[in-house]
Design a protein around this motif. Structure first.
Motif, PDB file in Angstrom:
ATOM      1  N   ILE A  61      10.147   6.152  23.037  1.00  0.00           N
ATOM      2  CA  ILE A  61      10.815   5.657  24.248  1.00  0.00           C
ATOM      3  C   ILE A  61       9.874   4.753  25.030  1.00  0.00           C
ATOM      4  CG2 ILE A  61      11.690   6.353  26.504  1.00  0.00           C
ATOM      5  CD1 ILE A  61      13.135   8.603  25.145  1.00  0.00           C
ATOM      6  N   THR A  62       8.627   5.149  25.128  1.00  0.00           N
ATOM      7  CA  THR A  62       7.647   4.310  25.827  1.00  0.00           C
ATOM      8  C   THR A  62       7.507   2.964  25.130  1.00  0.00           C
ATOM      9  OG1 THR A  62       6.451   6.285  26.522  1.00  0.00           O
ATOM     10  CG2 THR A  62       5.271   4.198  26.654  1.00  0.00           C
ATOM     11  N   LEU A  63       7.440   2.984  23.805  1.00  0.00           N
ATOM     12  CA  LEU A  63       7.349   1.733  23.053  1.00  0.00           C
ATOM     13  C   LEU A  63       8.592   0.867  23.271  1.00  0.00           C
ATOM     14  CD1 LEU A  63       5.837   2.951  19.653  1.00  0.00           C
ATOM     15  CD2 LEU A  63       4.760   1.450  21.328  1.00  0.00           C
ATOM     16  N   LEU A  64       9.759   1.510  23.285  1.00  0.00           N
ATOM     17  CA  LEU A  64      11.000   0.755  23.503  1.00  0.00           C
ATOM     18  C   LEU A  64      11.050   0.158  24.911  1.00  0.00           C
ATOM     19  CD1 LEU A  64      13.654   2.936  21.681  1.00  0.00           C
ATOM     20  CD2 LEU A  64      12.870   0.658  21.058  1.00  0.00           C
ATOM     21  N   LYS A  65      10.568   0.905  25.894  1.00  0.00           N
ATOM     22  CA  LYS A  65      10.529   0.364  27.259  1.00  0.00           C
ATOM     23  C   LYS A  65       9.611  -0.844  27.328  1.00  0.00           C
ATOM     24  CE  LYS A  65      11.549   4.608  29.812  1.00  0.00           C
ATOM     25  NZ  LYS A  65      11.017   5.611  30.744  1.00  0.00           N
ATOM     26  N   ASP A  66       8.459  -0.736  26.668  1.00  0.00           N
ATOM     27  CA  ASP A  66       7.536  -1.874  26.627  1.00  0.00           C
ATOM     28  C   ASP A  66       8.170  -3.058  25.909  1.00  0.00           C
ATOM     29  OD1 ASP A  66       5.691  -0.346  27.984  1.00  0.00           O
ATOM     30  OD2 ASP A  66       4.521   0.176  26.187  1.00  0.00           O
ATOM     31  N   MET A  67       8.860  -2.766  24.800  1.00  0.00           N
ATOM     32  CA  MET A  67       9.546  -3.824  24.064  1.00  0.00           C
ATOM     33  C   MET A  67      10.597  -4.499  24.938  1.00  0.00           C
ATOM     34  SD  MET A  67      10.380  -2.783  20.112  1.00  0.00           S
ATOM     35  CE  MET A  67      11.989  -3.462  20.117  1.00  0.00           C
ATOM     36  N   LEU A  68      11.340  -3.690  25.695  1.00  0.00           N
ATOM     37  CA  LEU A  68      12.387  -4.217  26.563  1.00  0.00           C
ATOM     38  C   LEU A  68      11.794  -5.146  27.608  1.00  0.00           C
ATOM     39  CD1 LEU A  68      15.355  -4.227  27.360  1.00  0.00           C
ATOM     40  CD2 LEU A  68      14.911  -2.222  28.756  1.00  0.00           C
ATOM     41  N   LYS A  69      10.683  -4.734  28.211  1.00  0.00           N
ATOM     42  CA  LYS A  69      10.024  -5.585  29.200  1.00  0.00           C
ATOM     43  C   LYS A  69       9.583  -6.903  28.570  1.00  0.00           C
ATOM     44  CE  LYS A  69       8.297  -1.736  31.981  1.00  0.00           C
ATOM     45  NZ  LYS A  69       7.100  -0.961  32.344  1.00  0.00           N
ATOM     46  N   THR A  70       9.008  -6.806  27.371  1.00  0.00           N
ATOM     47  CA  THR A  70       8.549  -8.007  26.669  1.00  0.00           C
ATOM     48  C   THR A  70       9.727  -8.913  26.327  1.00  0.00           C
ATOM     49  OG1 THR A  70       6.730  -6.753  25.706  1.00  0.00           O
ATOM     50  CG2 THR A  70       7.271  -8.843  24.661  1.00  0.00           C
ATOM     51  N   LEU A  71      10.823  -8.316  25.836  1.00  0.00           N
ATOM     52  CA  LEU A  71      11.999  -9.111  25.488  1.00  0.00           C
ATOM     53  C   LEU A  71      12.600  -9.792  26.712  1.00  0.00           C
ATOM     54  CD1 LEU A  71      13.777  -6.842  22.874  1.00  0.00           C
ATOM     55  CD2 LEU A  71      12.764  -9.077  22.491  1.00  0.00           C
ATOM     56  N   GLU A  72      12.643  -9.086  27.829  1.00  0.00           N
ATOM     57  CA  GLU A  72      13.191  -9.697  29.042  1.00  0.00           C
ATOM     58  C   GLU A  72      12.313 -10.852  29.505  1.00  0.00           C
ATOM     59  OE1 GLU A  72      13.570  -6.320  31.618  1.00  0.00           O
ATOM     60  OE2 GLU A  72      15.561  -5.818  30.844  1.00  0.00           O
ATOM     61  N   LYS A  73      10.997 -10.670  29.411  1.00  0.00           N
ATOM     62  CA  LYS A  73      10.077 -11.747  29.788  1.00  0.00           C
ATOM     63  C   LYS A  73      10.269 -12.950  28.867  1.00  0.00           C
ATOM     64  CE  LYS A  73       5.179 -12.846  29.979  1.00  0.00           C
ATOM     65  NZ  LYS A  73       3.900 -12.466  29.427  1.00  0.00           N
ATOM     66  N   GLU A  74      10.351 -12.686  27.548  1.00  0.00           N
ATOM     67  CA  GLU A  74      10.550 -13.775  26.595  1.00  0.00           C
ATOM     68  C   GLU A  74      11.906 -14.447  26.795  1.00  0.00           C
ATOM     69  OE1 GLU A  74       9.947 -12.061  22.744  1.00  0.00           O
ATOM     70  OE2 GLU A  74       7.773 -12.001  22.978  1.00  0.00           O
ATOM     71  N   ALA A  75      12.925 -13.666  27.158  1.00  0.00           N
ATOM     72  CA  ALA A  75      14.250 -14.244  27.403  1.00  0.00           C
ATOM     73  C   ALA A  75      14.196 -15.202  28.594  1.00  0.00           C
ATOM     74  CB  ALA A  75      15.280 -13.144  27.643  1.00  0.00           C
ATOM     75  N   GLU A  76      13.454 -14.824  29.639  1.00  0.00           N
ATOM     76  CA  GLU A  76      13.316 -15.715  30.788  1.00  0.00           C
ATOM     77  C   GLU A  76      12.583 -16.993  30.388  1.00  0.00           C
ATOM     78  OE1 GLU A  76      11.383 -13.575  33.929  1.00  0.00           O
ATOM     79  OE2 GLU A  76      12.975 -12.080  34.057  1.00  0.00           O
ATOM     80  N   GLU A  77      11.518 -16.855  29.599  1.00  0.00           N
ATOM     81  CA  GLU A  77      10.781 -18.037  29.140  1.00  0.00           C
ATOM     82  C   GLU A  77      11.667 -18.914  28.259  1.00  0.00           C
ATOM     83  OE1 GLU A  77       7.381 -16.402  27.170  1.00  0.00           O
ATOM     84  OE2 GLU A  77       6.414 -15.805  29.048  1.00  0.00           O
ATOM     85  N   ASP A  78      12.443 -18.276  27.378  1.00  0.00           N
ATOM     86  CA  ASP A  78      13.352 -19.033  26.518  1.00  0.00           C
ATOM     87  C   ASP A  78      14.402 -19.767  27.344  1.00  0.00           C
ATOM     88  OD1 ASP A  78      12.020 -18.216  24.279  1.00  0.00           O
ATOM     89  OD2 ASP A  78      13.487 -16.702  23.676  1.00  0.00           O
TER      90      ASP A  78
END
Length: 122
Positions: A61-78
């Protein structure tokens, strides 16, 4: 009928979609694992806070939360990159279309001038 968008615009649209899909999938996995965590302690009727932090599911779950944060950041950059590319595509298309129409008009003028001069020389 309106002209089809240039390939750059189509590629720009396709580039933004995977990040959004991955973010949605990560959220669904996070929700599913959260449900599993809440159901598992109820089944055993005891809850050990220190033990819960060390459980493999908690780590996932911790890894997924970190992944989610990273994906949201990358989505904003994209999204920012997509906006820049869409602007460039629109501007470039407008400039190229004007250049083409200007060149076609010049060709028409020169063709008429050639015909006129040819008629005068004959």
């Amino acid at each position: 009928s309106p002209p089809s968008p240039p390939n750059e615009v189509v590629l720009c649209r396709l580039h933004a979609a995977p990040a959004a899909i991955l973010a949605a999938m990560a959220r669904m996995l996070l929700i599913a694992l959260a449900v599993v965590l809440y159901v598992a302690p109820a089944a055993s009727l005891t809850f050990d806070v220190a033990g819960a932090k060390n459980r493999p599911v908690s780590k996932v779950i911790t890894l997924l939360k970190d992944m989610l944060k990273t994906l949201e950041k990358e989505a904003e950059e994209d999204e920012e990159i997509y906006d820049k590319m869409a602007c460039w595509c629109t501007t470039n298309d407008r400039e190229k279309t004007k250049s083409i129409s200007d060149a076609e008009a010049r060709i028409e003028d020169l063709t008429n001038k050639i015909e006129e001069l040819t008629a005068q020389s004959a």
